[in-house]
Write a protein that holds these residues in place. Structure first.
Motif, PDB file in Angstrom:
ATOM      1  N   GLU A  94      32.043  33.346  47.383  1.00 20.04           N
ATOM      2  CA  GLU A  94      32.371  32.416  46.305  1.00 20.04           C
ATOM      3  C   GLU A  94      32.957  33.111  45.086  1.00 20.04           C
ATOM      4  O   GLU A  94      33.542  32.462  44.219  1.00 20.04           O
ATOM      5  CB  GLU A  94      31.120  31.624  45.914  1.00 20.04           C
ATOM      6  N   ALA A  95      32.831  34.438  45.031  1.00 20.88           N
ATOM      7  CA  ALA A  95      33.314  35.189  43.860  1.00 20.88           C
ATOM      8  C   ALA A  95      34.777  35.589  43.972  1.00 20.88           C
ATOM      9  O   ALA A  95      35.390  35.947  42.972  1.00 20.88           O
ATOM     10  CB  ALA A  95      32.454  36.437  43.664  1.00 20.88           C
ATOM     11  N   VAL A  96      35.334  35.568  45.192  1.00 23.45           N
ATOM     12  CA  VAL A  96      36.692  36.059  45.399  1.00 23.45           C
ATOM     13  C   VAL A  96      37.485  35.088  46.270  1.00 23.45           C
ATOM     14  O   VAL A  96      36.910  34.256  46.970  1.00 23.45           O
ATOM     15  CB  VAL A  96      36.693  37.453  46.056  1.00 23.45           C
ATOM     16  N   ASP A 110      27.364  42.261  45.633  1.00 22.33           N
ATOM     17  CA  ASP A 110      27.108  41.104  44.777  1.00 22.33           C
ATOM     18  C   ASP A 110      28.430  40.614  44.196  1.00 22.33           C
ATOM     19  O   ASP A 110      29.495  41.153  44.515  1.00 22.33           O
ATOM     20  CB  ASP A 110      26.096  41.424  43.669  1.00 22.33           C
ATOM     21  N   ALA A 111      28.365  39.596  43.344  1.00 18.48           N
ATOM     22  CA  ALA A 111      29.592  39.002  42.822  1.00 18.48           C
ATOM     23  C   ALA A 111      30.399  39.982  41.984  1.00 18.48           C
ATOM     24  O   ALA A 111      31.628  40.074  42.125  1.00 18.48           O
ATOM     25  CB  ALA A 111      29.257  37.747  42.006  1.00 18.48           C
ATOM     26  N   VAL A 112      29.729  40.722  41.106  1.00 17.15           N
ATOM     27  CA  VAL A 112      30.483  41.586  40.197  1.00 17.15           C
ATOM     28  C   VAL A 112      31.095  42.768  40.941  1.00 17.15           C
ATOM     29  O   VAL A 112      32.240  43.157  40.672  1.00 17.15           O
ATOM     30  CB  VAL A 112      29.612  42.049  39.001  1.00 17.15           C
ATOM     31  N   THR A 131      30.916  42.910  52.840  1.00 17.32           N
ATOM     32  CA  THR A 131      29.592  43.137  52.276  1.00 17.32           C
ATOM     33  C   THR A 131      28.896  44.271  53.024  1.00 17.32           C
ATOM     34  O   THR A 131      29.202  44.556  54.178  1.00 17.32           O
ATOM     35  CB  THR A 131      28.707  41.876  52.349  1.00 17.32           C
ATOM     36  N   ARG A 162      34.159  41.409  42.675  1.00 14.59           N
ATOM     37  CA  ARG A 162      35.297  41.160  41.788  1.00 14.59           C
ATOM     38  C   ARG A 162      35.964  42.462  41.358  1.00 14.59           C
ATOM     39  O   ARG A 162      37.186  42.522  41.221  1.00 14.59           O
ATOM     40  CB  ARG A 162      34.825  40.359  40.572  1.00 14.59           C
ATOM     41  N   ASN A 184      32.209  44.056  33.705  1.00 18.34           N
ATOM     42  CA  ASN A 184      31.158  43.072  34.002  1.00 18.34           C
ATOM     43  C   ASN A 184      31.135  42.004  32.903  1.00 18.34           C
ATOM     44  O   ASN A 184      31.949  42.024  32.005  1.00 18.34           O
ATOM     45  CB  ASN A 184      29.809  43.756  34.135  1.00 18.34           C
ATOM     46  N   THR A 242      27.367  34.486  48.065  1.00 16.77           N
ATOM     47  CA  THR A 242      27.648  34.847  46.669  1.00 16.77           C
ATOM     48  C   THR A 242      28.959  35.618  46.569  1.00 16.77           C
ATOM     49  O   THR A 242      29.781  35.372  45.682  1.00 16.77           O
ATOM     50  CB  THR A 242      26.495  35.677  46.091  1.00 16.77           C
ATOM     51  N   VAL A 243      29.156  36.559  47.481  1.00 20.24           N
ATOM     52  CA  VAL A 243      30.385  37.350  47.479  1.00 20.24           C
ATOM     53  C   VAL A 243      31.584  36.475  47.811  1.00 20.24           C
ATOM     54  O   VAL A 243      32.631  36.535  47.158  1.00 20.24           O
ATOM     55  CB  VAL A 243      30.261  38.528  48.470  1.00 20.24           C
TER      56      VAL A 243
END
Length: 270
Positions: free
Chosen positions: A89-91, A41-43, A59, A46, A270, A86-87
């Motif tokens: 777009e987070a990094v 996931d995103a967190v 992933t 990150r 987080n 989601t991943v």
């Protein structure tokens, strides 16, 4: 600061999908083994991306599926792609996604993934008939080529993992045969789960090629440095990072049901 079109300076500095694909390609072809710690996931992405050693984010399909209540290999394609997006777009790092078997139309699955900024993928053959498995790899590489992206397919064969009714020698021979065919169709690497011993790895590297084999690090497997010496190009860890995180959560919950005190010194991750 925002320009007239409403685009932030940070967005302008973000690497393009094509750039990230070339970065991943260089890392896959480097003499050093590429170590990827799988996220879901995103967190988690990150947190892993914050480490200076991290060059690529990967992933874990198993972990994304588990997060939404699905068995490994059982989540629908839209959810698999949404999780990978989601991943991505987070990094800012290159992201390679576990996309199970590519689903009904593997070429279309990869085309959609590239549209979300994904620049590499694991896609498994599930020991489908040989010609069908090769055709599915071909569909993926052709779709990526049409998108103009140096997409890095980590083509997985389950010859060792699922072919346990056959002798070890026959399973290795099947893995090599499939791996060579996948490379001929444009795959970057060949992922062979179950390559846990020096003897098996040596046979795979000898047959598939130096710097062309990808493995998963499991309890009891060789250290990453040993795989590197044997010519393995990439090591990932699948659902194991999530299991470690869930174990920590379970242990904390048990502690909170006891003394009920949260440990001191927790960093704000987080």
């Amino acid at each position: 600061m925002t320009d007239a079109a409403g685009t932030t300076a940070a967005t302008l500095a973000r690497p393009t999908t094509a750039d990230r694909a070339l970065t991943l390609k260089a890392l896959c072809e480097a003499p050093e083994i590429l170590r990827v710690v799988n996220v879901w996931d995103a967190v988690s992405a990150r947190v892993v991306a914050s480490l200076p050693e991290t060059k690529v984010i990967a992933t874990a399909g198993h972990s994304i599926a588990a997060s939404f209540g699905y068995e490994d290999g059982g989540m629908p394609v839209d959810l698999a792609l949404a999780g990978a997006r989601t991943v991505a777009e987070a990094v800012d790092l290159p992201v390679t996604a576990d996309l199970d078997d590519g689903y009904d139309d593997p070429g279309e699955t990869i085309r959609r993934a590239i549209g979300f900024g994904i620049v590499g993928a694991n896609v498994e053959d599930r020991l489908r008939p040989f010609d069908e498995s090769v055709a599915r790899v071909r569909a993926i590489t052709k779709a990526a080529e049409a998108e103009g992206v140096a997409f890095q397919l980590n083509a997985r064969t389950d010859a060792l993992f699922l072919g346990k009714d056959r002798s070890p020698e026959d399973r290795i021979e099947e893995a090599v045969s499939r791996g060579r065919a996948f490379l001929d169709e444009g795959a970057a690497l060949v992922f062979v789960p179950g390559a846990l011993t020096r003897e098996v790895v040596e046979c795979l590297v000898d047959g598939i090629g130096w710097g062309k084999v990808s493995v998963i690090g499991l309890p009891g497997a060789l250290p990453a440095s040993e795989y590197e010496k044997l010519g393995v190009a990439r090591i990932s860890y699948g659902p194991l990072p999530q299991r470690v995180a869930l174990l920590a959560l379970r242990d904390l919950a048990a502690e909170l049901y006891g003394e009920g005190v949260v440990p001191e010194g927790l960093p704000p991750l987080n």
